[in-house]
Design an enzyme around this catalytic site. Structure first.
Site, mmCIF file in Angstrom:
data_model
loop_
_atom_site.group_PDB
_atom_site.id
_atom_site.type_symbol
_atom_site.label_atom_id
_atom_site.label_comp_id
_atom_site.label_asym_id
_atom_site.label_seq_id
_atom_site.Cartn_x
_atom_site.Cartn_y
_atom_site.Cartn_z
ATOM 1 N N ARG A 63 24.194 -12.807 -9.530
ATOM 2 C CA ARG A 63 23.302 -11.385 -9.856
ATOM 3 C C ARG A 63 22.069 -11.356 -8.737
ATOM 4 O O ARG A 63 21.681 -9.356 -9.006
ATOM 5 C CB ARG A 63 22.426 -11.613 -11.271
ATOM 6 C CG ARG A 63 22.148 -12.500 -12.078
ATOM 7 C CD ARG A 63 21.417 -12.984 -13.824
ATOM 8 N NE ARG A 63 20.279 -11.958 -13.618
ATOM 9 C CZ ARG A 63 19.975 -11.568 -14.948
ATOM 10 N NH1 ARG A 63 20.877 -11.984 -15.677
ATOM 11 N NH2 ARG A 63 18.614 -11.379 -15.887
ATOM 12 N N GLU B 97 27.278 -12.490 -23.134
ATOM 13 C CA GLU B 97 27.193 -12.493 -21.405
ATOM 14 C C GLU B 97 28.042 -12.546 -20.809
ATOM 15 O O GLU B 97 28.571 -13.180 -19.686
ATOM 16 C CB GLU B 97 26.220 -12.738 -21.016
ATOM 17 C CG GLU B 97 24.748 -12.314 -21.682
ATOM 18 C CD GLU B 97 23.555 -13.109 -21.468
ATOM 19 O OE1 GLU B 97 23.105 -13.116 -21.008
ATOM 20 O OE2 GLU B 97 23.945 -14.419 -22.098
ATOM 21 N N ARG C 212 15.307 -13.366 -29.227
ATOM 22 C CA ARG C 212 16.656 -14.075 -28.331
ATOM 23 C C ARG C 212 15.874 -15.923 -28.512
ATOM 24 O O ARG C 212 14.660 -16.200 -27.589
ATOM 25 C CB ARG C 212 16.957 -14.407 -26.616
ATOM 26 C CG ARG C 212 17.886 -14.328 -26.016
ATOM 27 C CD ARG C 212 18.574 -13.800 -25.351
ATOM 28 N NE ARG C 212 17.251 -13.629 -23.949
ATOM 29 C CZ ARG C 212 17.415 -13.945 -22.782
ATOM 30 N NH1 ARG C 212 18.665 -13.033 -22.687
ATOM 31 N NH2 ARG C 212 16.732 -13.860 -21.514
ATOM 32 N N ARG D 16 12.488 -11.699 -24.434
ATOM 33 C CA ARG D 16 12.915 -13.223 -23.710
ATOM 34 C C ARG D 16 11.707 -14.039 -24.228
ATOM 35 O O ARG D 16 10.987 -14.027 -23.132
ATOM 36 C CB ARG D 16 12.909 -12.560 -22.317
ATOM 37 C CG ARG D 16 13.783 -11.612 -22.059
ATOM 38 C CD ARG D 16 13.666 -11.164 -20.384
ATOM 39 N NE ARG D 16 15.127 -10.738 -20.074
ATOM 40 C CZ ARG D 16 15.373 -9.323 -19.426
ATOM 41 N NH1 ARG D 16 14.643 -8.385 -20.238
ATOM 42 N NH2 ARG D 16 16.649 -8.848 -19.628
ATOM 43 N N CYS E 222 21.733 -4.817 -24.249
ATOM 44 C CA CYS E 222 20.179 -5.087 -23.346
ATOM 45 C C CYS E 222 20.272 -5.292 -22.532
ATOM 46 O O CYS E 222 18.884 -6.051 -21.362
ATOM 47 C CB CYS E 222 19.867 -6.430 -24.330
ATOM 48 S SG CYS E 222 20.084 -7.983 -24.282
ATOM 49 N N HIS F 237 0.954 -1.170 -0.064
ATOM 50 C CA HIS F 237 0.071 0.534 0.368
ATOM 51 C C HIS F 237 0.590 1.478 -0.283
ATOM 52 O O HIS F 237 1.005 1.963 -0.553
ATOM 53 C CB HIS F 237 -1.225 -0.225 1.470
ATOM 54 C CG HIS F 237 -2.015 -0.421 1.021
ATOM 55 N ND1 HIS F 237 -2.477 -1.123 2.012
ATOM 56 C CD2 HIS F 237 -2.847 -0.970 0.058
ATOM 57 C CE1 HIS F 237 -3.833 -2.371 1.609
ATOM 58 N NE2 HIS F 237 -4.161 -1.711 0.176
ATOM 59 N N ASN G 111 23.832 -8.085 -17.617
ATOM 60 C CA ASN G 111 23.395 -8.516 -15.948
ATOM 61 C C ASN G 111 24.367 -9.379 -16.286
ATOM 62 O O ASN G 111 24.919 -10.149 -15.449
ATOM 63 C CB ASN G 111 21.758 -8.721 -15.771
ATOM 64 C CG ASN G 111 20.879 -7.782 -16.508
ATOM 65 O OD1 ASN G 111 20.946 -6.312 -16.333
ATOM 66 N ND2 ASN G 111 20.089 -7.930 -17.325
ATOM 67 N N ASP G 112 24.773 -9.943 -17.177
ATOM 68 C CA ASP G 112 24.704 -11.755 -16.782
ATOM 69 C C ASP G 112 26.578 -11.430 -16.759
ATOM 70 O O ASP G 112 27.042 -12.186 -16.831
ATOM 71 C CB ASP G 112 24.482 -12.760 -18.074
ATOM 72 C CG ASP G 112 23.581 -13.332 -17.493
ATOM 73 O OD1 ASP G 112 23.663 -13.950 -16.393
ATOM 74 O OD2 ASP G 112 22.056 -13.657 -18.371
HETATM 75 C C1 PEP Z 1 21.069 -9.485 -19.611
HETATM 76 O O1 PEP Z 1 22.259 -11.156 -18.661
HETATM 77 O O2 PEP Z 1 21.959 -8.672 -19.068
HETATM 78 C C2 PEP Z 1 20.654 -10.629 -20.487
HETATM 79 C C3 PEP Z 1 19.911 -9.699 -21.270
HETATM 80 O O3 PEP Z 1 19.783 -11.230 -20.097
HETATM 81 P P1 PEP Z 1 18.886 -11.959 -19.266
HETATM 82 O O4 PEP Z 1 18.808 -10.853 -18.068
HETATM 83 O O5 PEP Z 1 17.266 -12.300 -19.653
HETATM 84 O O6 PEP Z 1 19.825 -12.916 -18.209
HETATM 85 MG MG MG Z 2 21.493 -12.866 -19.717
#
Ligand code: PEP
Ligand code: MG
Length: 561
Positions: A455, A421, A333, A297, A492, A195, A444-445
């Site tokens: 992560r 990645e 992808r 994705r 991405c 909330h 991210n990876d």
């Molecule tokens: C990433 O790893 O940055 C990515 C875009 O793929 P995902 O977050 O789906 O693993």
């Molecule tokens: Mg990834």
């Protein structure tokens, strides 16, 4: 916090941002219910019915007051106050308390016990129900205060614009916020659908929830709350804080008015694309200034499937995305199953370290037909599209994998790429780019594997920060290789959603940025305010640092002087 010389040392905390914007103001805290429950002993038989009556009157009085406040509020605030009024009169909860009183328990203790029974149940159910626990605890404290003849627990009435800090906020608190006097919210608990978050969104007050360590903030200390990044700083340098507040205000106005396409102020084009997961999310993102899709994705469309979707079913979903962005670039992808995104129809062994195991494109080694059928489905979907889709594989680690994947994709008349990645691929970027038509960096990876830090771990978030100089160095190496090969290099991962980092990435030579559609305007507006030369200088300066904080500061100094 104060150091040994008596100087204020800023304390940085990281939470989940829910309403964007930056504020800097003194902290206030809601009054705590300080309620003494009284003796626990058994009630005499004769006192039980009157005690039950006393409980019902207290619960009704609380419900009535909440209803009155609801009638003076509007929108979501009114709805949540009414919902809480109903909770105070809930037959299940009141019945559980009344049953205990009938068994000889004093009303105060019965209210506490009945509430504990219900909160345990809500927590077990999880999700939205767990987030209602705070609401029920609020009702409990109000009823207890009524039974004990104490003042109702509630909101402070600050005399200067303030930031409200709490363990979690009940709707009755947030709904009754004095307008204009509470300009930001931060809570130690709560989630994006609590909330607190719902009402903060309605009020448009910058808000960060789930901030560990917030309990140490005392009322009166000056806090900086960044609703874009989730950062909360207790006792920041006042000058730095004021600059950040002013910059956020300028950014907000600029982002609102930005319509695209992506380019720097001197006209260097940067495609700004959307990350989507299925037809409806692609359709929804057409209302943003996205110039296409930079990451579909596909695995996210099938998380609930027991069996592999047929080629026709897959083609239908990919077709919806292609249709939503017909004539524009769409990057699909292939399935990134495994690790944090397991798919039930993709079998892979139990593994001690799934993030380092058979995930992403590695699944195609054991089960090649899944990838083949997915590529066939993309071909099928593309029959109605005016532009051939770009198709990329996740988790590529070797040149041979890139070559093999590209052959399969090109053999079907599609544009072939791979994600970067795994650091191994970034280090061999020239050779990888020789095999494919484009690459897209999954920061991210890439950060997870470069820094050997999960992560998903909140504790290791500073290591998986894409501003880590080692991660920036890998991105830069790939972007430079892309420049040499004359091939597109996209980003991405979440890094593409950071308006300041966007400038640095463009300066490195990144050609497109793909992010959640809501991030496109702020990123577009930030790029439109700087030249390519500034971006290149910011990239050089950030790459020359030794920490994420120094990299950010270096970029800020050039991109937002
Ligand atoms: C990433 O790893 O940055 C990515 C875009 O793929 P995902 O977050 O789906 O693993
Ligand atoms: Mg990834």
């Amino acid at each position: 916090m104060v150091d040994t010389a008596g100087a204020v040392v800023p304390v940085r905390m990281q939470g989940t941002p829910v309403v964007p914007g930056v504020v800097y103001a003194p902290a206030v805290r809601p009054a705590k219910a300080n309620l003494e429950l009284g003796a626990e002993g058994d009630l005499a038989e004769v006192d039980r019915a009157p005690e039950s009556e006393r409980f019902l009157l207290a619960a009704n009085a609380v419900a009535e007051r909440l209803r009155q406040r609801a009638s003076r509020s509007s929108g979501v605030a009114a709805e949540v106050l009414s919902a809480n009024a109903a909770m105070a009169e809930d037959r299940g909860w009141a019945g559980a308390a009344a049953a205990r009183i009938a068994g000889g328990m004093p009303a105060t203790h019965a209210v506490v016990a009945a509430t504990a029974q219900f909160t345990a149940m809500f927590e077990k159910l999880g999700g939205m129900m767990a987030e209602r626990v705070t609401d029920l605890l609020d009702v409990r404290d109000r009823v207890l205060a009524e039974l004990l003849g104490e003042a109702e627990p509630g909101m402070p009435l600050p005399e200067v614009p303030s930031v409200l800090v709490a363990d979690d906020l009940a709707p009755a608190d947030t709904a009754g916020l004095p307008p204009g006097m509470i300009i930001g919210l931060a809570t130690e608990r709560g989630g994006p659908t609590s909330h607190t978050a719902i009402i903060a969104r309605q009020l448009g007050i910058p808000c960060v929830v789930a901030v560990p360590g917030l309990g140490g903030v005392v009322a009166g200390s000056w806090l900086l709350i960044d609703g874009d990044t989730g950062e909360v700083v207790d006792g920041p340098d006042p000058e730095v804080a004021r600059v950040r507040v002013a910059a956020s205000e300028v950014d907000r106005r600029a982002a609102e008015g930005w319509t695209g396409p992506g380019r720097t102020s001197d006209g260097h084009p940067v495609q700004l694309l959307a990350n989507v997961q299925d037809g409806p999310s692609a359709q929804a993102s057409t209302s943003s200034p996205a110039e296409g899709v930079g990451l579909l994705r596909t695995e996210l469309a099938f998380l609930d499937r027991e069996a592999e979707p047929s080629i026709a079913e897959q083609a239908e979903i990919y077709g919806q995305v292609l249709h939503a962005f017909d004539g524009l670039k769409v990057v699909i992808r292939t399935l990134d199953a495994g690790s944090d995104k397991p798919l039930r129809f993709v079998t892979h062994p139990d593994e001690a370290n799934p993030a380092l195991g058979v995930r992403g494109v590695r699944i195609a080694i054991a089960e090649p037909h899944i990838l083949e059928r997915q590529l066939d489905a993309i071909v099928e979907a593309a029959k109605g599209a005016s532009v051939a889709p770009w198709v990329m594989a996740p988790m590529i680690a070797t040149i041979a994998e890139a070559r093999e994947f590209a052959a399969q994709v090109r053999g079907r008349g599609l544009v072939a790429g791979v994600m970067v990645e795994v650091p191994a691929v970034a280090l061999l970027a020239d050779k990888v780019l020789a095999e494919v038509d484009f690459v897209s960096i999954g920061t991210n990876d890439l950060a997870q594997y470069a820094m050997a830090a999960d992560r998903m771990s909140a504790e290791l978030a500073s290591l998986t920060d894409p501003w880590q100089p080692a991660v920036l160095a890998l991105i830069s190496a790939v972007a430079e290789a892309g420049g040499r090969a004359g091939k597109p290099v996209g980003v991405c991962g979440e890094a593409a959603a950071d308006p300041l980092l966007a400038g640095v990435l463009v300066g490195m030579g990144v050609t497109s940025l793909s992010s959640a559609p809501t991030a496109i305007r702020p990123v577009g507006a930030a790029l439109a305010a700087v030249t390519l030369a500034q971006c290149q200088a910011a990239a050089r300066a950030a790459l020359d640092t030794e920490s994420p904080a120094a990299a950010r500061a270096a970029a800020l100094g050039i991109l937002r002087p």
